[in-house]
Design a protein around this motif. Sequence first.
Motif, PDB file in Angstrom:
ATOM      1  N   LEU A   1       0.810  -1.216   0.000  1.00  0.00           N
ATOM      2  CA  LEU A   1       0.000   0.000   0.000  1.00  0.00           C
ATOM      3  C   LEU A   1       0.846   1.269   0.000  1.00  0.00           C
ATOM      4  CD1 LEU A   1      -2.811  -0.923   2.574  1.00  0.00           C
ATOM      5  CD2 LEU A   1      -2.934  -0.964   0.076  1.00  0.00           C
ATOM      6  N   ILE A   2       2.135   1.139   0.226  1.00  0.00           N
ATOM      7  CA  ILE A   2       2.981   2.324   0.399  1.00  0.00           C
ATOM      8  C   ILE A   2       2.947   3.237  -0.821  1.00  0.00           C
ATOM      9  CG2 ILE A   2       5.369   3.090   0.639  1.00  0.00           C
ATOM     10  CD1 ILE A   2       5.800   0.653   2.475  1.00  0.00           C
ATOM     11  N   ASN A   3       3.072   2.662  -2.016  1.00  0.00           N
ATOM     12  CA  ASN A   3       3.127   3.515  -3.212  1.00  0.00           C
ATOM     13  C   ASN A   3       1.852   4.320  -3.423  1.00  0.00           C
ATOM     14  OD1 ASN A   3       5.713   2.774  -3.757  1.00  0.00           O
ATOM     15  ND2 ASN A   3       5.294   1.761  -5.714  1.00  0.00           N
ATOM     16  N   THR A   4       0.728   3.835  -2.889  1.00  0.00           N
ATOM     17  CA  THR A   4      -0.521   4.593  -3.033  1.00  0.00           C
ATOM     18  C   THR A   4      -0.455   5.910  -2.270  1.00  0.00           C
ATOM     19  OG1 THR A   4      -1.628   3.557  -1.124  1.00  0.00           O
ATOM     20  CG2 THR A   4      -1.811   2.426  -3.240  1.00  0.00           C
ATOM     21  N   LEU A   5       0.378   5.982  -1.233  1.00  0.00           N
ATOM     22  CA  LEU A   5       0.498   7.209  -0.448  1.00  0.00           C
ATOM     23  C   LEU A   5       1.222   8.317  -1.203  1.00  0.00           C
ATOM     24  CD1 LEU A   5       1.445   5.679   3.022  1.00  0.00           C
ATOM     25  CD2 LEU A   5      -0.683   6.881   2.464  1.00  0.00           C
ATOM     26  N   TYR A   6       1.953   7.943  -2.252  1.00  0.00           N
ATOM     27  CA  TYR A   6       2.722   8.931  -2.989  1.00  0.00           C
ATOM     28  C   TYR A   6       1.902   9.623  -4.082  1.00  0.00           C
ATOM     29  CZ  TYR A   6       6.556   6.257  -0.830  1.00  0.00           C
ATOM     30  OH  TYR A   6       7.382   5.617   0.058  1.00  0.00           O
ATOM     31  N   ALA A   7       0.687   9.185  -4.301  1.00  0.00           N
ATOM     32  CA  ALA A   7      -0.180   9.824  -5.295  1.00  0.00           C
ATOM     33  C   ALA A   7      -0.498  11.247  -4.835  1.00  0.00           C
ATOM     34  CB  ALA A   7      -1.452   9.023  -5.480  1.00  0.00           C
ATOM     35  N   PRO A   8      -0.590  12.206  -5.748  1.00  0.00           N
ATOM     36  CA  PRO A   8      -0.803  13.612  -5.362  1.00  0.00           C
ATOM     37  C   PRO A   8      -2.016  13.837  -4.463  1.00  0.00           C
ATOM     38  CG  PRO A   8      -0.170  13.483  -7.663  1.00  0.00           C
ATOM     39  CD  PRO A   8      -0.358  12.064  -7.204  1.00  0.00           C
ATOM     40  N   LEU A   9      -3.126  13.144  -4.746  1.00  0.00           N
ATOM     41  CA  LEU A   9      -4.315  13.346  -3.928  1.00  0.00           C
ATOM     42  C   LEU A   9      -4.100  12.864  -2.497  1.00  0.00           C
ATOM     43  CD1 LEU A   9      -7.265  12.456  -6.358  1.00  0.00           C
ATOM     44  CD2 LEU A   9      -6.643  14.709  -5.445  1.00  0.00           C
ATOM     45  N   ARG A  10      -3.415  11.720  -2.335  1.00  0.00           N
ATOM     46  CA  ARG A  10      -3.159  11.217  -0.979  1.00  0.00           C
ATOM     47  C   ARG A  10      -2.172  12.117  -0.239  1.00  0.00           C
ATOM     48  NH1 ARG A  10      -4.103   6.599   1.155  1.00  0.00           N
ATOM     49  NH2 ARG A  10      -4.007   7.998   2.955  1.00  0.00           N
ATOM     50  N   MET A  11      -1.172  12.611  -0.958  1.00  0.00           N
ATOM     51  CA  MET A  11      -0.225  13.525  -0.333  1.00  0.00           C
ATOM     52  C   MET A  11      -0.948  14.784   0.163  1.00  0.00           C
ATOM     53  SD  MET A  11       3.159  12.502  -0.664  1.00  0.00           S
ATOM     54  CE  MET A  11       4.257  13.790  -1.244  1.00  0.00           C
ATOM     55  N   ALA A  12      -1.851  15.292  -0.660  1.00  0.00           N
ATOM     56  CA  ALA A  12      -2.602  16.484  -0.263  1.00  0.00           C
ATOM     57  C   ALA A  12      -3.493  16.192   0.936  1.00  0.00           C
ATOM     58  CB  ALA A  12      -3.437  16.983  -1.447  1.00  0.00           C
ATOM     59  N   GLU A  13      -4.079  14.992   0.959  1.00  0.00           N
ATOM     60  CA  GLU A  13      -4.933  14.602   2.073  1.00  0.00           C
ATOM     61  C   GLU A  13      -4.153  14.567   3.384  1.00  0.00           C
ATOM     62  OE1 GLU A  13      -7.018  10.500   3.627  1.00  0.00           O
ATOM     63  OE2 GLU A  13      -6.943  10.858   1.474  1.00  0.00           O
ATOM     64  N   VAL A  14      -2.958  13.957   3.366  1.00  0.00           N
ATOM     65  CA  VAL A  14      -2.134  13.890   4.571  1.00  0.00           C
ATOM     66  C   VAL A  14      -1.665  15.279   4.985  1.00  0.00           C
ATOM     67  CG1 VAL A  14      -0.042  12.909   5.593  1.00  0.00           C
ATOM     68  CG2 VAL A  14      -1.419  11.533   4.019  1.00  0.00           C
ATOM     69  N   ALA A  15      -1.311  16.112   4.011  1.00  0.00           N
ATOM     70  CA  ALA A  15      -0.876  17.482   4.320  1.00  0.00           C
ATOM     71  C   ALA A  15      -1.984  18.265   5.016  1.00  0.00           C
ATOM     72  CB  ALA A  15      -0.442  18.191   3.040  1.00  0.00           C
ATOM     73  N   SER A  16      -3.229  18.005   4.632  1.00  0.00           N
ATOM     74  CA  SER A  16      -4.361  18.742   5.206  1.00  0.00           C
ATOM     75  C   SER A  16      -4.636  18.381   6.663  1.00  0.00           C
ATOM     76  CB  SER A  16      -5.625  18.482   4.376  1.00  0.00           C
ATOM     77  OG  SER A  16      -6.096  17.153   4.574  1.00  0.00           O
ATOM     78  N   LEU A  17      -4.002  17.335   7.162  1.00  0.00           N
ATOM     79  CA  LEU A  17      -4.233  16.895   8.548  1.00  0.00           C
ATOM     80  C   LEU A  17      -3.318  17.580   9.551  1.00  0.00           C
ATOM     81  CD1 LEU A  17      -4.605  13.030   7.937  1.00  0.00           C
ATOM     82  CD2 LEU A  17      -6.431  14.712   8.251  1.00  0.00           C
ATOM     83  N   LYS A  18      -2.580  18.580   9.134  1.00  0.00           N
ATOM     84  CA  LYS A  18      -1.587  19.209  10.006  1.00  0.00           C
ATOM     85  C   LYS A  18      -2.193  19.701  11.317  1.00  0.00           C
ATOM     86  CE  LYS A  18       2.063  22.725   9.952  1.00  0.00           C
ATOM     87  NZ  LYS A  18       2.760  23.745   9.118  1.00  0.00           N
ATOM     88  N   SER A  19      -3.416  20.184  11.274  1.00  0.00           N
ATOM     89  CA  SER A  19      -4.037  20.736  12.490  1.00  0.00           C
ATOM     90  C   SER A  19      -4.353  19.675  13.533  1.00  0.00           C
ATOM     91  CB  SER A  19      -5.322  21.485  12.122  1.00  0.00           C
ATOM     92  OG  SER A  19      -6.268  20.600  11.545  1.00  0.00           O
ATOM     93  N   PHE A  20      -4.322  18.408  13.135  1.00  0.00           N
ATOM     94  CA  PHE A  20      -4.591  17.323  14.075  1.00  0.00           C
ATOM     95  C   PHE A  20      -3.400  17.046  14.996  1.00  0.00           C
ATOM     96  CE2 PHE A  20      -7.919  16.668  11.072  1.00  0.00           C
ATOM     97  CZ  PHE A  20      -8.907  15.917  11.697  1.00  0.00           C
TER      98      PHE A  20
END
Length: 446
Positions: free
Chosen positions: A289-308
């Motif tokens: 599943l690791i390579n799926t995290l490198y997709a632009p949409l997933r990267m943006a999703e993880v970046a958006s969690l900064k406030s957590f």
Amino acid sequence: MIAPAPGAPASGAQAPLSSSAAAAFCAIDFGTSNSAVALPAGAGIRLVQLEPGHDTMPTAVFYEAELGSSEGGSDRDGAKFGRAAIAAYIEGHEGRLMRSMKSVLGSSLVEDTTAVGDRAYRYIDIISHYLRHLKQRADRDAGAPLARVVLGRPVHFVDDDAQRDARAQQALESAARAVGFAEVGFQFEPIAAAFDHESRIDREELVLVADIGGGTSDFSLVRLSPARRTQLDRSADILANHGVHIAGTDFDFRVELEAIVRELGFKAIGPGGREVPSKTYFELATWHLINTLYAPLRMAEVASLKSFYAEPVHHARLMRVLHRHLGHALIGLAERAKIDVATGGETRIDLSLIEPELAVRFSAARLAQCIESDVQRVVATGLETVRRAGLAPEAVDAIYFTGGSTGLAVLAEAIAAPFTRARSVYGEKFASVATGLGIHAARLYA
């Protein structure tokens, strides 16, 4: 029901063999995770070096989306094998990685196709492609084309379905014939693994073969004796078989969650008293599943969690891992830490690839704690195997350990504990099955 007479050459039309070809044979351990090939060596058996410095090779094929060159581990069809296949996938090459191909045998998938770019491959042809690569390595090592082979097979390709199980063996036989083997024999993998032990005993024993690999923990209760060692058909000597899909990769997953990704915020409590979302960390510790995290949409999703995150450094480290594509490297560090503490002691996990001077300590005690539930399920599987034979643990004379994960002391000791009369015997972690198949091939084709 166990398939009949796997020790005999498989049925079917056979091409005439020249005198030199008839004398040439090999044995192939076509494993779910790794494969190996054995050749005769004087009065004994030796393994073929399938890759530089390695007698075993990951059972993996990577098909480039665009046809590549024949260099760097590729063949002329643009396929890479073994470690080269895994490296191409990790590096993000466009294409398709195929692993655990053996698992499709006996299923309806075996004749299905999978698409790679504008090409389609049948799964059975992918198996043939991999076997051809192994044969080419063996032919080169032997200095002549090899016409005869013994293949290992599990006790059951398919549980509780004799017809599908027989079709699975037939499919594997057909794949072997398609790559140039004129004569094909089979032997059960647990029997092959125990041949070395059988050669050293002077009386009949009941042996629990514990084959703990990368993806599964398989147990077989077998009858061994000096009088039986030359028999080609050993199906009657397998008294019970059972397995569970827990093994080395599951332990690596636990170690990464316990010791590594906590430094990236896993299990941390955020500003509102909520735990940081865990989905990304589970995916980061799951190889496929690791390579799926490198997709632009997933990267943006993880970046958006900064406030957590209450600790911004945790989120920054996580994003650094994703931007630098370090996911598979972290799994490698988890596996290394597991191995380093396998027999006791402590290790330092160097995480400087994420941040200078970042490191964590990891001990055998923490390993035992984080894999405890998995270990108990494996232990229960071993006990169930003996129960299925209608026997008590006290009836077992020896436990024969093989497979890459049997070096974990906490696991091996837990498996052995209920079998109070049994002694523990350790075979070659990665070579027992292939070597045993080679011994059987020498008997079969002598």
